[in-house]
Design an enzyme around this catalytic site. Sequence first.
Site, PDB file in Angstrom:
ATOM      1  CE  LYS A 197      -3.703   2.108   2.680  1.00  0.00           C
ATOM      2  NZ  LYS A 197      -4.625   1.895   3.791  1.00  0.00           N
ATOM      3  CE  LYS A 250      -5.384   1.254  -0.349  1.00  0.00           C
ATOM      4  NZ  LYS A 250      -6.553   1.065   0.465  1.00  0.00           N
TER       5      LYS A 250
HETATM    6  C1  PBG Z   1      -7.681   2.633   5.442  1.00  0.00           C
HETATM    7  C2  PBG Z   1      -7.833   2.624   3.963  1.00  0.00           C
HETATM    8  C3  PBG Z   1      -7.668   3.662   3.029  1.00  0.00           C
HETATM    9  C4  PBG Z   1      -8.047   3.154   1.799  1.00  0.00           C
HETATM   10  C5  PBG Z   1      -8.400   1.834   1.988  1.00  0.00           C
HETATM   11  N1  PBG Z   1      -8.244   1.509   3.326  1.00  0.00           N
HETATM   12  C6  PBG Z   1      -7.314   5.081   3.228  1.00  0.00           C
HETATM   13  C7  PBG Z   1      -5.961   5.516   3.574  1.00  0.00           C
HETATM   14  O1  PBG Z   1      -5.016   4.740   3.718  1.00  0.00           O
HETATM   15  O2  PBG Z   1      -5.863   6.724   3.788  1.00  0.00           O
HETATM   16  C8  PBG Z   1      -8.097   3.907   0.504  1.00  0.00           C
HETATM   17  C9  PBG Z   1      -9.027   3.353  -0.528  1.00  0.00           C
HETATM   18  C10 PBG Z   1      -9.404   4.294  -1.601  1.00  0.00           C
HETATM   19  O3  PBG Z   1      -8.841   5.386  -1.774  1.00  0.00           O
HETATM   20  O4  PBG Z   1     -10.325   3.940  -2.360  1.00  0.00           O
HETATM   21  N2  PBG Z   1      -6.400   2.757   5.919  1.00  0.00           N
END
Ligand code: PBG
Length: 329
Positions: A197, A250
């Site tokens: 991530k 992602k």
């Molecule tokens: C929680 C989380 C996030 C996303 C998924 N789980 C936000 C972040 O890390 O700020 C983002 C998903 C998206 O942008 O569609 N930590």
Amino acid sequence: MLIRPRRLRLNSQIRALTAETRLNPSMLVYPIFIREGKNIVEEISAMPGQFRYSPDEKLCYALEKVVNNKISSVLFFGIPDEDKKDEIASPAWDENGVVQQAIRLAKKNFPELNIIADVCMCEYTNHGHCGMVNEKSGVIENDVSLNILERIAISQVQAGADIVAPSAMLDGQVQAIRNALDNENFYDALIFSYAVKYASSFYGPFREAAGSAPSFGDRKSYQMNPRNVREAVKEALTDIDEGADMIILKPALSYLDVIKTVHEKILNPVAAYSVSGEYSMIKAAAQKGWLNETQIISEMAIATARAGADILITYYANELANLMNTGNL
Ligand code: PBG
């Protein structure tokens, strides 16, 4: 000329026969936001066409559509009332928390649907970070946060979640959650880890949707540096060693090289999450008439699968499933 590549592009039947990438609605995961309250369907302003649902008939209508479209799985994000948030994300592991209610309802009405629950603290803390914050230094504390992630995961599986998806990017979170679930005899609950991530501005609209923007600083001390790809392989391998069944990468669109590299290096299923910013960019351009939305989302889904994603997590899941079900993708 002996070789005429154009023969394989002659017409749509031949193109279909020789396609290297094929998509199916069973590979889709639809993310859904659930907020506290009753009878609520509230459009997310930065994500037109996406909504926050209360855990009642309103959520069930949305799930019915997903099931009718032959989508296999949904991913739940919870949005507690603002005044319930605290330093330790208590509403995240409350057995009557908003996500726990949604899971019970979904499981009862749609037993065949895979319910995936996001395991993180940021939507439930008053500081908006994904772990506990050291009051003096402002540092996000790793090890003390793991216990909270364990509690969140257990409460979600107790409510009926089939799969938990830890997204806090804390070290050791998968192992901690696996051990905690096994201790409760939840051997069959899967862990779908957000192993890779990146610290990305593409999450902007999500943070508006979930009210989870950090109140100070950013997430760069726990989410990955967009400059790195070998580190993505390390993160994926580490999570698999810790017991992850599948992994998530992602964002998707700007990280296709990462998807490809990671997919070549691991043997577990790989999901790519086309995140909120990707959705909002296309939506905005489509609303202005600058892009053909259907064609763009098809091309992006194909590209993500071609790069190696076995599973696509996308806010366009219903539209994509429709295209697949009608033979148009
Ligand atoms: C929680 C989380 C996030 C996303 C998924 N789980 C936000 C972040 O890390 O700020 C983002 C998903 C998206 O942008 O569609 N930590």
